[in-house]
Design an enzyme around this catalytic site. Sequence first.
Site, short mmCIF file in Angstrom:
data_model
loop_
_atom_site.label_atom_id
_atom_site.label_comp_id
_atom_site.label_asym_id
_atom_site.label_seq_id
_atom_site.Cartn_x
_atom_site.Cartn_y
_atom_site.Cartn_z
N ASP B 73 -9.51 -8.83 -31.44
CA ASP B 73 -10.76 -8.04 -31.01
C ASP B 73 -10.81 -6.90 -31.73
O ASP B 73 -9.92 -6.15 -31.97
CB ASP B 73 -10.76 -8.09 -29.27
CG ASP B 73 -9.77 -7.24 -28.76
OD1 ASP B 73 -8.64 -7.18 -29.32
OD2 ASP B 73 -10.18 -6.44 -27.72
N GLU B 138 -7.56 -6.83 -26.31
CA GLU B 138 -6.84 -5.80 -26.37
C GLU B 138 -7.45 -4.39 -26.35
O GLU B 138 -6.90 -3.18 -25.32
CB GLU B 138 -6.07 -5.82 -27.66
CG GLU B 138 -4.74 -4.91 -27.51
CD GLU B 138 -5.07 -3.30 -27.95
OE1 GLU B 138 -4.35 -2.26 -27.93
OE2 GLU B 138 -6.01 -3.05 -28.50
#
Lengths: 404, 395
Positions: B73, B138
Amino acid sequence: MKSKGCFKKREAMMKQAIDNIVEQNREELIQFTQELIRIKSMTTYERELAQMVEKKMKELGYDEVIVDPMGNVIGRIGDGEIKILYDSHMDTVEVNDADEWISDPFGGEIIDGKMYGRGTVDMKSSIAATVFAGHAIKSMGYDKGKTIYVSASVMEEDYDGEALEYILTEGGYKPDYVVICEPSSLNVALGHRGRALLKVDVDGVAAHGSAPEKGDNAVYKMNIIIDRIEKKAQQMIQMSGEKGSLALTRIESKAVSLNAIPDHCSIYLDRRLIVGEDYRYISNEMANLLEGTQASWQVYDVEGTSYTGKPVVLHSFLPAWEIEEDHSLTVAAQSAYRGIFDEDPVLFKWDFCTNGVASMGKCHVPTIGFGPGDPKLAHKRDEHCLISDLLGAYQFYTVLPSCL
Amino acid sequence: MEKAEEYKLEISQFLRDMIAIPSESCDEEKVVLRIKEEMEKVGFDKVEIDPMGNILGTIGHGKHVIAMDAHIDTVGVGDIKLWDFDPYEGMEDNEIILGRGGSDQEGGMASMVYAGKIIKDLGLEGDYTLIVTGTVQEEDCDGLCWQYIINESKLKPEFVVITEPTSLNIYRGHRGRMEIKVTTNGISCHGSAPERGDNAIYKMAPIINEIKALHENLIDDPFLGKGSMTVSEIFFSSPSRCAVADECSISIDRRLTNGETWEYALQQIRNLPSVKTADAKVEMYSYARPSYTGLVYPTESYFPTWVLEEDHPACQAMVESYEGLFESKPLVDKWTFSTNAVSIMGRFGIPCIGFGPGHEDQAHAPNEKTWKDELVKAAAMYAALPLLYVNKYAK
């Protein structure tokens, strides 16, 4: 003095005449009040109500009825030298708990001599009583040498005083006396404290939350000021006699992300003002509170638009006002009251803000307050007004001009 | 190393494809499918996507389980005016690749996938199973993905290589952090009569002072340095616009150094005299945002500190691989930011070691870029490390 004697001379005759007028118009007045209650008129949504007031004034034979560019309805009776303005605001606060009312808040139902609904107290009973009083004044000939203005104004709930200030300045109305018809349980209000909404801002320097030493935390900077404000507020509480107050009501910070040092912090202060605590006084007070900090302060402006599309800005510095007990307007009010109720009125001060901040606070027009309904019921569930208050106020507004 | 150089074009193209697919936290599905395609193409033995949406590609079937992790991400683009080109279209020249996620850290993903290819090409397989993970969320909640992988998928590697950007240095730890909320309660009243109430904001003021002072007196650590704490937000609640506030809260961004745990950090605040006087509530925030698959895996907003000893086999193997490939001594250091190792090593004690292409200062920055030679060198390192480890360091 003329005003003291105004009732005594013609006492019996006048009383009879007033009683007749009340008797004749009683049903119509109550019905009109109910009609007003049935029309929702939250702040900035007063259009329909204004149209109804305008129509009724015309029906009742007012000499002139004007809807000004802000949407205030102003009716005139007579064109004499002494000018009296009755002000009631048309807007009401909202109803969020309609299911819990004992009666439809927009029904105007009468139970045990009380009319229920939003605005019965704050302040549609006043609108109805003043609109009908204008008619009664005319039919009794009390408008001789007088000009009576009946104003139904907009946006009081969120913009205290702005509409009436507009009427008295840009509108060009120059009354000698103003009666604020906010609820007073038929007591005579001689003023109230003012209110200033102040915003304090301080900037910091943003930095990542992992390295706070690289930034300058705006919340920490504001904290010094909060400490001073608390001490100042405490000092004011300790003072005796009539006094202002200081409340810290809101705080907020801004940061570029959740993991960053805030680079801005704001607080909001609700400062209640007594007479004499003017803008200069408050400027000095704020300068002391912020001394040595990088913070700035301002009077908090609330911006809006009236139902007619006119921009309205509430500059939230609303000065306190009070009128002397021996002022000719106060004396006339006492005299009118005694003539109708055969006793002396209670003189008191309101503990909330009204359009009086404009008439007397800013424009220095002698002002008193008098209105039907218990002010404690304003904004509450089951708001209601005694029918006897409605009729009493109707009589008072009718008689007062003749005592001036 | 030569083999890695051969794949420079493929690595670059794969990275640019990933950059082209916006993949902010909780919206990573498309980029995960693109990674799956590439893993299958280069010959991974097994490719799976778990219920949270993490992708796990496997090379080999040996006894020693080693994992390498990249979160896939990215953060948003921020103020678009600060970019000189489209953050997703990106661009490249002979040396660099630009675009959101280049350094943080789709570059690490690109290098790992081609390490798998190199292992296959050169027959570098041994008695190990290499799991290459592309993990989600994350940026939103570091380490949550690995809580799921370790707890639910029962994966327990001997160590994990974190491929967040290190400028090809070897990083063996970073400070942890946690998000703390402190709340004071008061009694509301009308703004015209403040004496009838008890203002919650006033109760917070001395707490803020003591937190500021406490920050100056936190413990130190020779490797990681001191922790820190700062008020990151203040807010209130009250029943109306002109009423005294009956509740005031602050958020604290607390960075934790070696030896500081969540219990320690909370107790430290609870012990402050002002907190006791105000009877303030001190608690940790929690995180429960659903992943792109809809899975909710609630956790406390606590991201523990971790440090791997310099003489740990995972660190030693990394240093030796580096020396073997690049014929120089690596810099062994630490990250400033936080990574998935907060859960892998911080919570579960599974050793982590960091080595990645790209630079830490590119993370979250406009005009983010990474360097092609670093992508290639990282791929070579990831390909060489597992065999060296099992041959020399594994028990």
